[in-house]
Design a protein around this motif. Structure first.
Motif, PDB file in Angstrom:
ATOM      1  N   ASP A 198       0.873  -1.165   0.000  1.00  0.00           N
ATOM      2  CA  ASP A 198       0.000   0.000   0.000  1.00  0.00           C
ATOM      3  C   ASP A 198       0.916   1.222   0.000  1.00  0.00           C
ATOM      4  OD1 ASP A 198      -1.689   2.122   0.499  1.00  0.00           O
ATOM      5  OD2 ASP A 198      -2.663   1.215   2.246  1.00  0.00           O
ATOM      6  N   TRP A 199       1.093   1.819  -1.167  1.00  0.00           N
ATOM      7  CA  TRP A 199       2.060   2.908  -1.309  1.00  0.00           C
ATOM      8  C   TRP A 199       1.632   4.183  -0.593  1.00  0.00           C
ATOM      9  CZ3 TRP A 199       6.815   1.817  -2.515  1.00  0.00           C
ATOM     10  CH2 TRP A 199       7.067   0.621  -3.176  1.00  0.00           C
ATOM     11  N   SER A 200       0.362   4.273  -0.187  1.00  0.00           N
ATOM     12  CA  SER A 200      -0.060   5.443   0.588  1.00  0.00           C
ATOM     13  C   SER A 200       0.601   5.445   1.974  1.00  0.00           C
ATOM     14  CB  SER A 200      -1.584   5.487   0.730  1.00  0.00           C
ATOM     15  OG  SER A 200      -2.046   4.433   1.561  1.00  0.00           O
ATOM     16  N   LYS A 201       1.094   4.272   2.406  1.00  0.00           N
ATOM     17  CA  LYS A 201       1.787   4.168   3.696  1.00  0.00           C
ATOM     18  C   LYS A 201       3.298   4.330   3.555  1.00  0.00           C
ATOM     19  CE  LYS A 201      -1.814   1.380   5.714  1.00  0.00           C
ATOM     20  NZ  LYS A 201      -2.194   0.113   6.327  1.00  0.00           N
ATOM     21  N   GLN A 202       3.755   4.588   2.354  1.00  0.00           N
ATOM     22  CA  GLN A 202       5.164   4.845   2.038  1.00  0.00           C
ATOM     23  C   GLN A 202       6.114   3.739   2.508  1.00  0.00           C
ATOM     24  OE1 GLN A 202       5.824   8.738   3.736  1.00  0.00           O
ATOM     25  NE2 GLN A 202       4.800   9.758   2.053  1.00  0.00           N
ATOM     26  N   PRO A 203       5.915   2.512   2.049  1.00  0.00           N
ATOM     27  CA  PRO A 203       6.839   1.441   2.434  1.00  0.00           C
ATOM     28  C   PRO A 203       8.240   1.741   1.914  1.00  0.00           C
ATOM     29  CG  PRO A 203       5.427   0.703   0.641  1.00  0.00           C
ATOM     30  CD  PRO A 203       4.916   2.047   1.078  1.00  0.00           C
ATOM     31  N   ALA A 204       9.237   1.493   2.762  1.00  0.00           N
ATOM     32  CA  ALA A 204      10.614   1.827   2.391  1.00  0.00           C
ATOM     33  C   ALA A 204      11.567   0.639   2.496  1.00  0.00           C
ATOM     34  CB  ALA A 204      11.121   2.970   3.259  1.00  0.00           C
ATOM     35  N   SER A 205      11.341  -0.244   3.476  1.00  0.00           N
ATOM     36  CA  SER A 205      12.304  -1.327   3.679  1.00  0.00           C
ATOM     37  C   SER A 205      11.651  -2.529   4.347  1.00  0.00           C
ATOM     38  CB  SER A 205      13.466  -0.829   4.548  1.00  0.00           C
ATOM     39  OG  SER A 205      12.998  -0.419   5.822  1.00  0.00           O
ATOM     40  N   LEU A 206      12.386  -3.624   4.351  1.00  0.00           N
ATOM     41  CA  LEU A 206      11.998  -4.842   5.063  1.00  0.00           C
ATOM     42  C   LEU A 206      13.049  -5.115   6.115  1.00  0.00           C
ATOM     43  CD1 LEU A 206      11.047  -7.508   2.367  1.00  0.00           C
ATOM     44  CD2 LEU A 206       9.515  -6.297   3.912  1.00  0.00           C
ATOM     45  N   TRP A 207      12.599  -5.497   7.297  1.00  0.00           N
ATOM     46  CA  TRP A 207      13.506  -5.925   8.363  1.00  0.00           C
ATOM     47  C   TRP A 207      13.155  -7.372   8.647  1.00  0.00           C
ATOM     48  CZ3 TRP A 207      12.869  -5.076  14.210  1.00  0.00           C
ATOM     49  CH2 TRP A 207      14.042  -5.444  14.878  1.00  0.00           C
ATOM     50  N   ILE A 208      14.120  -8.262   8.472  1.00  0.00           N
ATOM     51  CA  ILE A 208      13.917  -9.691   8.657  1.00  0.00           C
ATOM     52  C   ILE A 208      14.768 -10.121   9.846  1.00  0.00           C
ATOM     53  CG2 ILE A 208      14.091 -11.979   7.609  1.00  0.00           C
ATOM     54  CD1 ILE A 208      14.212  -9.038   5.331  1.00  0.00           C
ATOM     55  N   TYR A 209      14.122 -10.755  10.833  1.00  0.00           N
ATOM     56  CA  TYR A 209      14.867 -11.118  12.036  1.00  0.00           C
ATOM     57  C   TYR A 209      14.312 -12.389  12.669  1.00  0.00           C
ATOM     58  CZ  TYR A 209      10.960  -8.682  14.310  1.00  0.00           C
ATOM     59  OH  TYR A 209       9.711  -8.274  14.709  1.00  0.00           O
ATOM     60  N   ALA A 210      15.172 -13.026  13.459  1.00  0.00           N
ATOM     61  CA  ALA A 210      14.811 -14.218  14.229  1.00  0.00           C
ATOM     62  C   ALA A 210      15.803 -14.330  15.375  1.00  0.00           C
ATOM     63  CB  ALA A 210      14.865 -15.473  13.364  1.00  0.00           C
ATOM     64  N   TYR A 211      15.314 -14.808  16.514  1.00  0.00           N
ATOM     65  CA  TYR A 211      16.193 -14.965  17.674  1.00  0.00           C
ATOM     66  C   TYR A 211      17.351 -15.897  17.319  1.00  0.00           C
ATOM     67  CZ  TYR A 211      17.913 -16.044  22.292  1.00  0.00           C
ATOM     68  OH  TYR A 211      18.727 -16.195  23.374  1.00  0.00           O
ATOM     69  N   GLY A 212      18.566 -15.472  17.651  1.00  0.00           N
ATOM     70  CA  GLY A 212      19.751 -16.275  17.393  1.00  0.00           C
ATOM     71  C   GLY A 212      20.370 -16.066  16.021  1.00  0.00           C
ATOM     72  N   TYR A 213      19.806 -15.137  15.242  1.00  0.00           N
ATOM     73  CA  TYR A 213      20.314 -14.855  13.900  1.00  0.00           C
ATOM     74  C   TYR A 213      20.619 -13.375  13.749  1.00  0.00           C
ATOM     75  CZ  TYR A 213      18.780 -19.490  12.592  1.00  0.00           C
ATOM     76  OH  TYR A 213      18.632 -20.841  12.524  1.00  0.00           O
ATOM     77  N   VAL A 214      21.532 -13.061  12.838  1.00  0.00           N
ATOM     78  CA  VAL A 214      21.839 -11.673  12.511  1.00  0.00           C
ATOM     79  C   VAL A 214      20.684 -11.154  11.650  1.00  0.00           C
ATOM     80  CG1 VAL A 214      23.456 -10.130  11.338  1.00  0.00           C
ATOM     81  CG2 VAL A 214      24.319 -12.148  12.557  1.00  0.00           C
ATOM     82  N   SER A 215      20.078 -10.041  12.042  1.00  0.00           N
ATOM     83  CA  SER A 215      18.950  -9.491  11.287  1.00  0.00           C
ATOM     84  C   SER A 215      19.436  -8.864   9.983  1.00  0.00           C
ATOM     85  CB  SER A 215      18.190  -8.472  12.121  1.00  0.00           C
ATOM     86  OG  SER A 215      19.013  -7.384  12.445  1.00  0.00           O
ATOM     87  N   GLU A 216      18.529  -8.755   9.031  1.00  0.00           N
ATOM     88  CA  GLU A 216      18.839  -8.156   7.734  1.00  0.00           C
ATOM     89  C   GLU A 216      17.812  -7.075   7.425  1.00  0.00           C
ATOM     90  OE1 GLU A 216      21.292  -8.672   5.587  1.00  0.00           O
ATOM     91  OE2 GLU A 216      22.216 -10.388   6.559  1.00  0.00           O
TER      92      GLU A 216
END
Length: 109
Positions: free
Chosen positions: A60-78
């Motif tokens: 929904d571009w009216s919310k101005q999406p800019a990035s994704l944050w992918i994470y899980a306990y015990g892992y380096v987030s991206e």
């Protein structure tokens, strides 16, 4: 991480969907969270991948999406910036386990 070797800037504002796959070494996708962030890192939407690591997000571009944050306990987030991705329908992110740190110096004998 799914980052280009050179800086690109792609306008994806016509895209309606974002999809891809997250890879974790142990295959435990229940731990993985994918968060769509807007400008200023404001959270827009949070999803979980399926049991194969696949995910789909309606944009929904009216919310101005800019990035994704992918994470899980015990892992380096991206974090992936949408404008740096050549294709929003073929994202692939591999999470790497956090290396344990040892606060004690090694024993010497």
């Amino acid at each position: 991480m799914n980052t280009a070797k050179y800086a690109i800037d792609v306008n994806h504002s016509g895209e309606k969907m974002l999809s891809g796959v997250v890879v974790v070494p142990d295959g435990n996708y229940e731990q993985v969270t994918i968060q769509l962030l807007g400008s200023g890192d404001a959270g827009i939407l949070t999803v979980k991948p399926d049991r194969n690591g696949k995910f789909t997000i309606e944009l929904d571009w009216s919310k101005q999406p800019a990035s994704l944050w992918i994470y899980a306990y015990g892992y380096v987030s991206e974090k992936l910036w949408l404008h740096n991705q050549p294709d929003l329908k073929k994202l692939k992110v591999s999470l790497v386990k956090v290396k344990p740190t040892n606060s004690l110096p090694p024993k010497t004998e």
